[in-house]
Design a protein around this motif. Structure first.
Motif, short mmCIF file in Angstrom:
data_model
loop_
_atom_site.label_atom_id
_atom_site.label_comp_id
_atom_site.label_asym_id
_atom_site.label_seq_id
_atom_site.Cartn_x
_atom_site.Cartn_y
_atom_site.Cartn_z
N THR A 179 -2.07 -38.32 21.03
CA THR A 179 -2.85 -40.35 21.47
C THR A 179 -2.62 -39.99 23.21
N GLY A 180 -1.63 -39.58 24.44
CA GLY A 180 -1.56 -39.97 25.34
C GLY A 180 -1.97 -38.09 25.86
N THR A 181 -1.43 -38.37 27.69
CA THR A 181 -1.49 -37.53 28.41
C THR A 181 0.20 -36.82 28.40
N PRO A 182 0.50 -35.89 27.71
CA PRO A 182 1.49 -34.99 27.48
C PRO A 182 2.46 -34.56 29.26
N ASN A 183 3.26 -34.91 28.91
CA ASN A 183 3.74 -34.17 30.61
C ASN A 183 4.41 -33.15 30.35
N ILE A 184 4.09 -32.10 29.08
CA ILE A 184 4.52 -30.87 29.00
C ILE A 184 3.51 -30.11 28.39
N VAL A 185 2.60 -28.84 28.46
CA VAL A 185 2.56 -28.23 27.73
C VAL A 185 2.26 -26.84 27.50
N ARG A 186 2.81 -26.51 26.99
CA ARG A 186 3.09 -25.33 26.91
C ARG A 186 1.78 -24.33 27.13
N LEU A 187 1.82 -22.99 27.67
CA LEU A 187 0.88 -22.34 28.52
C LEU A 187 0.32 -21.79 26.76
N ASP A 188 1.24 -21.26 25.76
CA ASP A 188 1.38 -20.86 24.61
C ASP A 188 -0.24 -21.54 23.54
N GLU A 189 1.13 -23.04 24.18
CA GLU A 189 -0.16 -23.94 22.65
C GLU A 189 -1.18 -24.57 23.16
N LEU A 190 -1.17 -24.41 23.95
CA LEU A 190 -3.32 -24.69 25.29
C LEU A 190 -3.85 -23.15 25.30
N ASP A 191 -2.94 -22.06 24.77
CA ASP A 191 -3.87 -20.94 25.19
C ASP A 191 -4.87 -21.30 22.68
N VAL A 192 -4.10 -21.52 22.43
CA VAL A 192 -4.38 -22.11 21.13
C VAL A 192 -5.24 -22.88 21.10
N ILE A 193 -4.85 -23.96 21.97
CA ILE A 193 -5.10 -25.17 21.29
C ILE A 193 -6.58 -24.86 21.85
N CYS A 194 -7.22 -24.02 23.20
CA CYS A 194 -8.90 -23.31 23.68
C CYS A 194 -9.17 -22.95 22.65
N ALA A 195 -8.04 -21.91 21.75
CA ALA A 195 -9.20 -21.07 21.09
C ALA A 195 -9.42 -21.22 19.31
N ILE A 196 -8.79 -22.90 19.09
CA ILE A 196 -9.29 -23.29 17.57
C ILE A 196 -11.24 -24.12 18.24
#
Length: 107
Positions: free
Chosen positions: A41-58
């Protein structure tokens, strides 16, 4: 920075945060409902790199597709050059002290 997760998810036919959360869980990343809501819903203050990597893969995208720079906002935060120059000229001159300027210890 502008967070563009919902748009990228919509381009892939993912319309609900619960569906995205399920896909993340299938990929091995467990995200709480609260954090998923913040990501969705918004702009997160923190995004873990491993989560970002999986989000980009999905979503089959790059991090730069999710994080959009906003140079105008950065420029607005910068102090005006004239203000910075006047502030630096108003500050006192610091001169070094030479020799032994230590006080004597108490008796």
């Amino acid at each position: 920075m502008q967070w563009n997760l919902r748009m990228k998810a919509a381009e892939r036919g993912i319309w609900k945060s619960t569906e995205m959360r399920r896909l993340l869980a299938e990929a091995g990343v467990e995200i709480s409902a609260g954090k998923m809501s913040q990501l969705w819903t918004g702009t997160p203050n923190i995004v873990r790199l491993d989560e970002l990597d999986v989000i980009c893969a999905i979503l089959d995208c790059e991090p730069s597709d999710l994080l959009i720079r906003e140079p105008n906002k950065v420029a607005e935060r910068r102090p005006d050059r004239q203000q910075a120059a006047s502030a630096s000229s108003a500050s006192p001159v610091v001169a070094p002290r030479f020799g032994n300027r230590r006080s004597e210890p108490p008796l």
